[in-house]
Design an enzyme around this catalytic site. Structure first.
Site, PDB file in Angstrom:
ATOM      1  N   CYS A   1      48.169  27.484  28.724  1.00 32.41           N
ATOM      2  CA  CYS A   1      47.941  28.788  28.860  1.00 32.41           C
ATOM      3  C   CYS A   1      46.642  29.249  28.314  1.00 32.41           C
ATOM      4  O   CYS A   1      46.445  28.955  27.081  1.00 32.41           O
ATOM      5  CB  CYS A   1      49.102  29.455  27.962  1.00 32.41           C
ATOM      6  SG  CYS A   1      49.079  31.303  27.806  1.00 32.41           S
TER       7      CYS A   1
ATOM      8  N   ASN B   1      45.225  38.381  33.568  1.00 30.76           N
ATOM      9  CA  ASN B   1      46.211  38.761  32.711  1.00 30.76           C
ATOM     10  C   ASN B   1      45.924  37.748  31.344  1.00 30.76           C
ATOM     11  O   ASN B   1      45.498  36.781  31.295  1.00 30.76           O
ATOM     12  CB  ASN B   1      47.818  38.251  33.063  1.00 30.76           C
ATOM     13  CG  ASN B   1      48.193  36.930  32.971  1.00 30.76           C
ATOM     14  OD1 ASN B   1      48.740  36.802  31.561  1.00 30.76           O
ATOM     15  ND2 ASN B   1      48.075  35.912  33.586  1.00 30.76           N
TER      16      ASN B   1
HETATM   17  C1  LIG Z   1      51.309  37.947  34.143  1.00 29.67           C
HETATM   18  C2  LIG Z   1      51.549  36.632  34.420  1.00 29.67           C
HETATM   19  C3  LIG Z   1      51.949  35.821  33.032  1.00 29.67           C
HETATM   20  C4  LIG Z   1      52.317  34.665  33.295  1.00 29.67           C
HETATM   21  N1  LIG Z   1      52.826  34.056  32.054  1.00 29.67           N
HETATM   22  C5  LIG Z   1      53.046  32.510  32.534  1.00 29.67           C
HETATM   23  C6  LIG Z   1      54.006  31.949  31.242  1.00 29.67           C
HETATM   24  O1  LIG Z   1      54.505  32.332  30.253  1.00 29.67           O
HETATM   25  N2  LIG Z   1      53.939  30.708  31.298  1.00 29.67           N
HETATM   26  C7  LIG Z   1      53.342  29.555  32.372  1.00 29.67           C
HETATM   27  O2  LIG Z   1      53.285  28.616  32.528  1.00 29.67           O
HETATM   28  N3  LIG Z   1      52.521  30.615  33.187  1.00 29.67           N
HETATM   29  C8  LIG Z   1      52.426  31.663  33.428  1.00 29.67           C
HETATM   30  N4  LIG Z   1      51.847  32.559  34.378  1.00 29.67           N
HETATM   31  C9  LIG Z   1      51.123  31.623  35.339  1.00 29.67           C
HETATM   32  C10 LIG Z   1      51.776  31.802  36.907  1.00 29.67           C
HETATM   33  O3  LIG Z   1      53.071  31.236  36.476  1.00 29.67           O
HETATM   34  C11 LIG Z   1      51.169  30.821  37.936  1.00 29.67           C
HETATM   35  O4  LIG Z   1      51.031  29.528  37.415  1.00 29.67           O
HETATM   36  C12 LIG Z   1      49.863  31.317  38.158  1.00 29.67           C
HETATM   37  O5  LIG Z   1      49.666  32.692  37.881  1.00 29.67           O
HETATM   38  C13 LIG Z   1      49.174  31.028  39.367  1.00 29.67           C
HETATM   39  O6  LIG Z   1      50.037  31.466  40.524  1.00 29.67           O
HETATM   40  P1  LIG Z   1      49.859  32.933  41.201  1.00 29.67           P
HETATM   41  O7  LIG Z   1      48.472  32.861  41.816  1.00 29.67           O
HETATM   42  O8  LIG Z   1      50.939  32.729  42.328  1.00 29.67           O
HETATM   43  O9  LIG Z   1      50.207  33.798  40.138  1.00 29.67           O
HETATM   44  C14 LIG Z   1      51.539  33.892  34.211  1.00 29.67           C
HETATM   45  C15 LIG Z   1      51.045  34.534  35.305  1.00 29.67           C
HETATM   46  C16 LIG Z   1      50.909  35.887  35.258  1.00 29.67           C
HETATM   47  C17 LIG Z   1      50.083  36.642  36.316  1.00 29.67           C
END
Ligand SMILES: Cc1cc2nc3c(=O)[nH]c(=O)nc-3n(C[C@H](O)[C@H](O)[C@H](O)COP(=O)(O)O)c2cc1C
Length: 316
Positions: free
Chosen positions: A130, A69
């Site tokens: 980020c 993403n």
């Molecule tokens: C579409 C999307 C948007 C995200 N937006 C943010 C965000 O705004 N702020 C943030 O700290 N992490 C953001 N993340 C990261 C997630 O909170 C998470 O830390 C990361 O995706 C790893 O976990 P997962 O594999 O379960 O998704 C985003 C992840 C995705 C996939």
């Protein structure tokens, strides 16, 4: 009856499962489908000082075991957010954690103070990691001294629990964690997404409008488990482990590696009932083993038998 209660740096949770920032909104859309009393807390989408339109599309690309993403922190800015969004969030079945992103130390402190001052917000997470914004997005998490400066300054703005979200895109995540802990963080979120890229072989164009993005989902889980393990050995504050968690087994790996809670992100896109499933699974796991509380298994991975030093290395 086993206990799933946990405490993330002063944020007391009935369940050790948080919804990861940017992957669950404020929970509104999911409310008709899921029992949100089985969620520990929802981490809201990161908000910045000024409104942001985000990156050019496409912003999401499927990958074999997750997704890339590059949203680019699209959000309405802190003024609109506090005036028009947060008032709608009253009455949630679980606590809300505000998430701050920024482009300067001052940005972080300002947005942190505004968010923390709102009654709807139980704790604040600083997203210093980020990978999807053109310039400074991740700089803060990649430089231990700068990370500490952001945390120290934000710390002066609130007494509410302060969680700091770290990046895996560094050589030594534990070194950053140590600085962030000394600067006053109450807890750590480990990890944010891993930098990645995809290319369309028909058009020869990058698959993401932003060219590069952040990889999430099961593909990054082993990276995340290792990061939690290393950070847990370096700090004493609690860790919210995240990265590719889809099942109760995945979540358990994180607790054993040293996480006091887990966050679920990408899995919500395909199964919004993941948090409930994991909470039930954790309860069964503990009950079957006669363990009274989830807190008893935190950091209990038995690594004694696999001493890498005996084999002169850890890979290959
Ligand atoms: C579409 C999307 C948007 C995200 N937006 C943010 C965000 O705004 N702020 C943030 O700290 N992490 C953001 N993340 C990261 C997630 O909170 C998470 O830390 C990361 O995706 C790893 O976990 P997962 O594999 O379960 O998704 C985003 C992840 C995705 C996939």
């Amino acid at each position: 009856m086993v206990s799933l209660e946990t405490d993330i740096g002063g944020l007391r949770l009935s369940h050790p499962t948080l919804m990861g920032s940017g992957c669950y909104g404020s929970g509104d859309e999911f409310a008709p489908f899921v029992d949100q009393t089985a969620i520990g807390a929802i981490v809201l989408k990161s908000v910045t000082r000024l409104p942001r339109l985000g990156n050019p599309t496409p912003r999401l690309v499927r990958t074999p075991a997750g997704m890339l993403n590059a949203i680019g922190l699209q959000n309405p800015g802190i003024d609109w957010y506090v005036e028009r969004e947060l008032p709608k969030y009253a009455g949630r079945a679980c606590p809300l954690v505000g998430s701050v992103a920024g482009f300067s130390v001052d940005d972080y402190a300002y947005v942190c103070e505004r968010l923390a001052a709102d009654d709807a917000i139980a704790a604040v997470e600083l997203n210093i990691s980020c990978p999807n914004v053109a310039s400074e997005g991740e700089t803060f998490a990649c430089d231990p001294a700068l990370a500490a400066k952001v945390v120290k300054t934000a710390r002066t703005t609130t007494d509410k629990p302060l969680i700091v979200k770290l990046s895996p895109n560094v050589t030594d995540i534990a070194a950053v964690a140590v600085e962030v802990e000394s600067a006053g963080a109450d807890a750590l979120a480990v990890i944010n997404t891993v930098r990645g890229m995809g290319i369309d072989v028909e058009t020869w164009r990058p698959r993401l409008g932003n060219v590069t993005g952040g990889l999430s989902g099961p593909a990054i889980r082993p990276i995340a488990v290792l990061a939690v393990y290393e950070v847990a050995r370096a700090v004493t504050i609690p860790i919210v482990g995240q990265g590719g968690i889809e099942t109760v087994t995945d979540a358990l790996e994180f607790f054993l590696a040293g996480a006091a809670a887990v966050a679920i992100g990408t899995a919500n896109f395909t199964d919004p009932r993941t948090p409930e499933r994991i909470a039930n699974g954790l309860r069964d796991y503990l009950q079957q083993r006669g363990i009274a509380s989830i807190r008893e298994i935190v950091g209990k991975a038995n690594v004694g038998l696999a001493d890498a030093h005996e084999y002169e290395g850890d890979e290959g």
